[in-house]
Write a protein that holds these residues in place. Structure first.
Motif, PDB file in Angstrom:
ATOM      1  N   THR A   8       0.853  -1.190   0.000  1.00 40.75           N
ATOM      2  CA  THR A   8       0.000   0.000   0.000  1.00 40.75           C
ATOM      3  C   THR A   8       0.887   1.237   0.000  1.00 40.75           C
ATOM      4  OG1 THR A   8      -0.109   0.269   2.411  1.00 40.75           O
ATOM      5  CG2 THR A   8      -1.688  -1.265   1.387  1.00 40.75           C
ATOM      6  N   CYS A   9       0.253   2.402  -0.191  1.00 43.02           N
ATOM      7  CA  CYS A   9       1.019   3.653  -0.254  1.00 43.02           C
ATOM      8  C   CYS A   9       1.485   4.127   1.119  1.00 43.02           C
ATOM      9  CB  CYS A   9       0.191   4.743  -0.931  1.00 43.02           C
ATOM     10  SG  CYS A   9      -0.117   4.423  -2.673  1.00 43.02           S
ATOM     11  N   GLY A  10       1.128   3.410   2.168  1.00 48.24           N
ATOM     12  CA  GLY A  10       1.604   3.783   3.498  1.00 48.24           C
ATOM     13  C   GLY A  10       2.542   2.769   4.105  1.00 48.24           C
ATOM     14  N   ALA A  11       2.951   1.753   3.315  1.00 48.59           N
ATOM     15  CA  ALA A  11       3.647   0.597   3.902  1.00 48.59           C
ATOM     16  C   ALA A  11       5.171   0.643   3.798  1.00 48.59           C
ATOM     17  CB  ALA A  11       3.136  -0.687   3.250  1.00 48.59           C
ATOM     18  N   LEU A  12       5.714   1.306   2.799  1.00 51.14           N
ATOM     19  CA  LEU A  12       7.149   1.185   2.515  1.00 51.14           C
ATOM     20  C   LEU A  12       8.001   1.946   3.528  1.00 51.14           C
ATOM     21  CD1 LEU A  12       6.994   1.531  -1.374  1.00 51.14           C
ATOM     22  CD2 LEU A  12       7.350  -0.565  -0.042  1.00 51.14           C
ATOM     23  N   ARG A  13       9.119   1.299   3.929  1.00 52.59           N
ATOM     24  CA  ARG A  13      10.058   1.901   4.885  1.00 52.59           C
ATOM     25  C   ARG A  13      11.479   1.716   4.353  1.00 52.59           C
ATOM     26  NH1 ARG A  13       5.616   2.982   6.152  1.00 52.59           N
ATOM     27  NH2 ARG A  13       4.609   2.895   8.209  1.00 52.59           N
ATOM     28  N   GLU A  14      12.462   2.149   5.140  1.00 52.63           N
ATOM     29  CA  GLU A  14      13.860   2.009   4.735  1.00 52.63           C
ATOM     30  C   GLU A  14      14.236   0.545   4.481  1.00 52.63           C
ATOM     31  OE1 GLU A  14      16.838   5.051   6.556  1.00 52.63           O
ATOM     32  OE2 GLU A  14      15.275   4.695   8.080  1.00 52.63           O
ATOM     33  N   SER A  15      13.589  -0.380   5.193  1.00 52.50           N
ATOM     34  CA  SER A  15      13.897  -1.800   5.015  1.00 52.50           C
ATOM     35  C   SER A  15      13.516  -2.311   3.625  1.00 52.50           C
ATOM     36  CB  SER A  15      13.169  -2.628   6.080  1.00 52.50           C
ATOM     37  OG  SER A  15      11.770  -2.426   5.979  1.00 52.50           O
ATOM     38  N   ASN A  16      12.683  -1.532   2.891  1.00 59.60           N
ATOM     39  CA  ASN A  16      12.269  -1.943   1.546  1.00 59.60           C
ATOM     40  C   ASN A  16      13.177  -1.397   0.452  1.00 59.60           C
ATOM     41  OD1 ASN A  16       9.283  -1.381   3.081  1.00 59.60           O
ATOM     42  ND2 ASN A  16       9.589  -3.379   2.105  1.00 59.60           N
ATOM     43  N   ILE A  17      14.206  -0.616   0.839  1.00 53.78           N
ATOM     44  CA  ILE A  17      15.079  -0.007  -0.172  1.00 53.78           C
ATOM     45  C   ILE A  17      15.720  -1.102  -1.017  1.00 53.78           C
ATOM     46  CG2 ILE A  17      17.267   1.263  -0.465  1.00 53.78           C
ATOM     47  CD1 ILE A  17      16.384   3.001   1.920  1.00 53.78           C
ATOM     48  N   GLY A  18      15.700  -0.889  -2.327  1.00 55.91           N
ATOM     49  CA  GLY A  18      16.264  -1.848  -3.278  1.00 55.91           C
ATOM     50  C   GLY A  18      15.245  -2.810  -3.851  1.00 55.91           C
ATOM     51  N   GLU A  19      14.032  -2.868  -3.268  1.00 57.24           N
ATOM     52  CA  GLU A  19      13.010  -3.791  -3.761  1.00 57.24           C
ATOM     53  C   GLU A  19      12.275  -3.203  -4.965  1.00 57.24           C
ATOM     54  OE1 GLU A  19      10.263  -4.929  -0.716  1.00 57.24           O
ATOM     55  OE2 GLU A  19      11.824  -5.460   0.726  1.00 57.24           O
ATOM     56  N   THR A  20      11.858  -4.064  -5.868  1.00 51.42           N
ATOM     57  CA  THR A  20      10.953  -3.672  -6.942  1.00 51.42           C
ATOM     58  C   THR A  20       9.530  -3.800  -6.402  1.00 51.42           C
ATOM     59  OG1 THR A  20      12.476  -4.393  -8.665  1.00 51.42           O
ATOM     60  CG2 THR A  20      10.148  -4.190  -9.271  1.00 51.42           C
ATOM     61  N   VAL A  21       8.780  -2.708  -6.517  1.00 50.19           N
ATOM     62  CA  VAL A  21       7.463  -2.666  -5.881  1.00 50.19           C
ATOM     63  C   VAL A  21       6.414  -2.204  -6.884  1.00 50.19           C
ATOM     64  CG1 VAL A  21       8.444  -2.209  -3.603  1.00 50.19           C
ATOM     65  CG2 VAL A  21       7.724  -0.299  -5.030  1.00 50.19           C
ATOM     66  N   ARG A  22       5.167  -2.456  -6.544  1.00 47.40           N
ATOM     67  CA  ARG A  22       4.035  -2.008  -7.355  1.00 47.40           C
ATOM     68  C   ARG A  22       3.024  -1.341  -6.429  1.00 47.40           C
ATOM     69  NH1 ARG A  22       1.532  -6.194 -11.464  1.00 47.40           N
ATOM     70  NH2 ARG A  22       3.293  -5.386 -12.664  1.00 47.40           N
ATOM     71  N   LEU A  23       2.641  -0.114  -6.751  1.00 41.36           N
ATOM     72  CA  LEU A  23       1.671   0.656  -5.966  1.00 41.36           C
ATOM     73  C   LEU A  23       0.500   1.050  -6.862  1.00 41.36           C
ATOM     74  CD1 LEU A  23       4.010   3.193  -4.082  1.00 41.36           C
ATOM     75  CD2 LEU A  23       3.306   0.918  -3.325  1.00 41.36           C
ATOM     76  N   SER A  24      -0.669   1.142  -6.277  1.00 42.87           N
ATOM     77  CA  SER A  24      -1.837   1.695  -6.979  1.00 42.87           C
ATOM     78  C   SER A  24      -2.509   2.700  -6.055  1.00 42.87           C
ATOM     79  CB  SER A  24      -2.832   0.602  -7.360  1.00 42.87           C
ATOM     80  OG  SER A  24      -2.344  -0.173  -8.431  1.00 42.87           O
ATOM     81  N   GLY A  25      -3.004   3.777  -6.653  1.00 47.22           N
ATOM     82  CA  GLY A  25      -3.682   4.785  -5.850  1.00 47.22           C
ATOM     83  C   GLY A  25      -4.075   5.977  -6.700  1.00 47.22           C
ATOM     84  N   TRP A  26      -4.291   7.104  -6.034  1.00 47.46           N
ATOM     85  CA  TRP A  26      -4.700   8.340  -6.691  1.00 47.46           C
ATOM     86  C   TRP A  26      -3.522   9.306  -6.743  1.00 47.46           C
ATOM     87  CZ3 TRP A  26      -7.842   5.437  -3.670  1.00 47.46           C
ATOM     88  CH2 TRP A  26      -9.103   5.096  -4.184  1.00 47.46           C
ATOM     89  N   VAL A  27      -3.430  10.044  -7.826  1.00 48.94           N
ATOM     90  CA  VAL A  27      -2.397  11.076  -7.947  1.00 48.94           C
ATOM     91  C   VAL A  27      -2.806  12.249  -7.055  1.00 48.94           C
ATOM     92  CG1 VAL A  27      -1.275  12.718  -9.484  1.00 48.94           C
ATOM     93  CG2 VAL A  27      -1.758  10.376 -10.274  1.00 48.94           C
ATOM     94  N   HIS A  28      -2.093  12.402  -5.951  1.00 49.06           N
ATOM     95  CA  HIS A  28      -2.434  13.463  -4.995  1.00 49.06           C
ATOM     96  C   HIS A  28      -2.022  14.824  -5.544  1.00 49.06           C
ATOM     97  CE1 HIS A  28      -3.728  14.751  -1.089  1.00 49.06           C
ATOM     98  NE2 HIS A  28      -2.553  15.278  -0.770  1.00 49.06           N
ATOM     99  N   ARG A  29      -0.772  14.891  -6.008  1.00 49.39           N
ATOM    100  CA  ARG A  29      -0.320  16.096  -6.710  1.00 49.39           C
ATOM    101  C   ARG A  29       0.941  15.764  -7.499  1.00 49.39           C
ATOM    102  NH1 ARG A  29       2.858  20.337  -2.772  1.00 49.39           N
ATOM    103  NH2 ARG A  29       3.853  18.813  -1.400  1.00 49.39           N
ATOM    104  N   VAL A  30       1.197  16.593  -8.510  1.00 52.31           N
ATOM    105  CA  VAL A  30       2.378  16.438  -9.364  1.00 52.31           C
ATOM    106  C   VAL A  30       3.206  17.715  -9.269  1.00 52.31           C
ATOM    107  CG1 VAL A  30       3.208  16.016 -11.703  1.00 52.31           C
ATOM    108  CG2 VAL A  30       1.054  14.976 -10.947  1.00 52.31           C
ATOM    109  N   ARG A  31       4.511  17.530  -9.001  1.00 56.44           N
ATOM    110  CA  ARG A  31       5.429  18.684  -8.939  1.00 56.44           C
ATOM    111  C   ARG A  31       6.526  18.490  -9.985  1.00 56.44           C
ATOM    112  NH1 ARG A  31       7.557  17.418  -3.617  1.00 56.44           N
ATOM    113  NH2 ARG A  31       6.402  15.475  -3.900  1.00 56.44           N
ATOM    114  N   ASP A  32       6.753  19.519 -10.750  1.00 52.80           N
ATOM    115  CA  ASP A  32       7.787  19.494 -11.788  1.00 52.80           C
ATOM    116  C   ASP A  32       8.996  20.278 -11.290  1.00 52.80           C
ATOM    117  OD1 ASP A  32       9.403  19.714 -14.012  1.00 52.80           O
ATOM    118  OD2 ASP A  32       7.753  20.086 -15.405  1.00 52.80           O
ATOM    119  N   HIS A  33      10.074  19.548 -10.982  1.00 52.51           N
ATOM    120  CA  HIS A  33      11.309  20.179 -10.506  1.00 52.51           C
ATOM    121  C   HIS A  33      12.363  20.077 -11.603  1.00 52.51           C
ATOM    122  CE1 HIS A  33      10.463  19.988  -5.870  1.00 52.51           C
ATOM    123  NE2 HIS A  33       9.472  20.498  -6.567  1.00 52.51           N
TER     124      HIS A  33
END
Length: 590
Positions: A8-33
């Motif tokens: 889920t969009c609230g589940a990932l932590r530092e322990s997940n770094i390096g994993e390939t993941v799949r998320l689904s949800g709503w686009v809350h906002r888009v920022r162009d930097h």
């Protein structure tokens, strides 16, 4: 990998770094930097920052995304660059480098923004409630409501109560409001009613030997809109117990309500030792049967100091023995500017004004009232109500039955204006000894003042030998911070007393049998003494969420005109439907 998500969009932590993941949800906002797109992806569980740069195969798709698109994103979890952590998010130390995007549901131009939780017109919010419910604060309030109800259930079961569900289609009953009627197709010309409360059914459960009942019950009342109740329907924690006195009900329910408040108060103090305040005392001291006890002001009867005084307006009023003068102390309010402001406020409330006395340095009273009644009477008032230099007192006079509500409003206004009301705590109390009856000026008759099924104090003897307007009932409310959050009573389970109680309010024995036949019959076959209460779930959730608007804690509420703008209710019935129900519509003349 799952079709839509590995996390889920609230589940990932530092322990997940390096994993390939799949998320689904709503686009809350888009920022162009600078050509790099940062997409905040949101679902029910939280928010994750996703990054798409021009080198990503998903970049072309990412450029098409807009707020509230529903998407699936695949990518690799990585550590956020140094200095960009977001400590406000559980996922704030990681981000997803996106390699693939699938649009699951595009979104058109939004009628209201989801990001930001800013104020927006209520009619738009209710019409597009499904969008409104995505907003963070409202979404959190609804989940708090879920948790509060879960806590109530757990605590009630811990007290030995059993959850029962009572019927929704029932018979019409005089509970104090209009019923919603449902025409019967099978029985032409007859109507069911939606229950104003499960009152009779829960009492019948006690007749049936079940002993301890509770239910998170929907209640339906066709009332005009009120600020403290949603139109149409509301929910209550409904409770009934057998072989109990009033004290037993208090002992069972106080820990439940206190526990719920402590669990969800977010650190605010909750009163542990609830005060018990008789109804008459609540009106006299606080001008309310649901007093806000966070405000320390207590009003006092100071009639004797004005009787025969030089202030002729009050002196003449007091020639009528039913009239009184009440003082509303205002600690720290002894300035002319404040007193004049309160006087103007009272005039805005339809009153002729609000008399006052200010106490200045040296202890002398100032103001027109002080000048008229003289220093001795002014000093006596000060001694009685405990004011000091720099304080003031305001005075309300006349028949207390007519002015107590205004005096309560004035007390609240003084407490608010002088910052005397402690808004950072919850103050719970029992209001007890309600009058059994009141006089209905409009219909010129005696009416029930509260719940008609309550036991009068003194029982049948009181009903037979006492002035009905002096009879108190075993009825009680729970109040919190100026709101009534629960109401209950010990029930009148004696058939003869039940008939007599209704007779005093203008109902004949046959009418009682016709309207309450099920309960009346049940009382003939060994009725146990019983009592209970109902606590307003909506108001409790409202208080604990820190809002004063019930629409902020309800999923799909109606507006103030009792209309559901989302579903288009109420709506016209078809001719076929009306014909099947044997109903003809007689609309008022325009």
């Amino acid at each position: 990998m799952h079709r839509y998500r590995s996390h889920t969009c609230g589940a990932l932590r530092e322990s997940n770094i390096g994993e390939t993941v799949r998320l689904s949800g709503w686009v809350h906002r888009v920022r162009d930097h600078g050509g790099v797109l940062f997409i905040d992806l949101r679902d029910h569980y939280g928010l994750t920052q996703c990054v798409v740069d021009p080198d990503s195969p998903a970049f072309a798709q990412a450029e098409k995304l807009r707020s509230e698109f529903t998407v699936r994103m695949d990518g690799k979890a990585r550590r956020r660059p140094e200095g960009t952590d977001n400590d406000d998010l559980p996922t704030g130390k990681i981000e997803i480098y996106v390699t693939e995007i699938e649009v699951l549901g595009p979104a058109g131009d939004l009628p209201l923004p989801v990001f930001g939780d800013q104020e927006y017109p209520e009619d738009i919010r209710l019409k597009y409630r499904f969008l409104d419910l995505r907003r963070e604060k409202l979404h959190q309030n609804i989940m708090t409501r879920v948790d509060i109800i879960k806590s109530m259930r757990r605590r009630m079961e811990g007290q030995g109560f059993f959850e029962f569900n009572t019927p929704i289609l029932t018979a019409s009953s005089p509970e104090g409001a209009r019923d919603f009627l449902v025409p019967s197709r099978i029985h032409p010309g007859k109507f069911y009613a939606l229950p104003q409360a499960p009152q009779q059914y829960k009492q019948l459960l006690m007749m049936s030997g079940f002993d301890r009942y509770f239910q998170i019950a929907p209640c339906f009342r066709d009332e005009d809109p009120r600020a403290d109740r949603l139109p149409g329907e509301f929910y209550q924690l409904d409770v009934e117990m057998s072989f109990v006195t009033q004290e037993d009900v208090f002992a069972a329910m106080e820990p439940v309500i206190t526990g719920v408040f402590e669990e969800f108060a977010k650190g605010k103090p909750v009163s542990k030792n609830w005060r018990r305040i008789p109804f008459a005392e609540a009106l006299r001291k606080y001008g309310s049967d649901k007093p806000d006890l966070r405000n320390p002001i207590e009003m006092q009867d100071v009639s004797e100091h004005f009787r025969g005084s030089g202030f002729k307006v009050f002196a003449r009023m007091l020639e009528d023995p039913k009239n009184q003068v009440w003082a509303i102390p205002a600690p720290g309010g002894g300035s002319r500017a404040f007193c004049d402001r309160m006087n103007s406020w009272a005039q805005g409330e339809g009153q002729p004004g609000l008399g006052y006395i200010m106490w200045r340095e040296g202890g002398g009273g100032a103001g027109p009232l002080a000048n008229n009644i003289g220093p001795e009477r002014t000093a006596a008032i000060r001694a009685q109500i405990g004011t000091k230099e720099g304080d003031a007192a305001f005075f309300v006079a006349g028949d207390p039955d007519k002015f107590w509500k205004f005096s309560g409003l004035a007390r609240n206004k003084v407490g608010e204006e002088l910052n005397l009301t402690d808004k950072e705590r919850f103050e719970l109390a029992w209001i007890v000894d309600f009058p059994m009856y009141e006089y209905n000026e409009e219909d010129k008759k005696v009416d029930f003042s509260h719940n008609p099924f309550s036991m009068p104090q003194g029982g049948l003897d009181a009903l037979k030998g006492q002035d009905p307007l002096t009879i108190k009932a075993y009825q009680y409310d729970i109040t919190c911070n100026g709101y009534e959050i629960a109401s209950g009573g010990i029930r009148n389970h004696v058939p003869e007393a039940m008939v007599k109680a209704f007779e005093i309010a203008g109902y004949g024995e046959q009418e009682v049998v016709d309207r309450f036949g099920g309960m009346y019959r049940a009382f003939q076959y060994g009725a146990p003494p019983h009592g209970g209460m109902a606590a307003g779930v909506d108001r409790i959730v409202m208080l604990l969420c820190g809002t004063n608007n019930l629409r902020e804690i309800s999923l799909f509420p109606m507006n103030q005109q009792a209309m559901d703008l989302l579903m288009g209710a109420p709506s016209e019935a078809t001719t076929k439907q009306l014909r099947e129900l044997h109903v003809r519509v007689n609309l008022p003349q325009k």
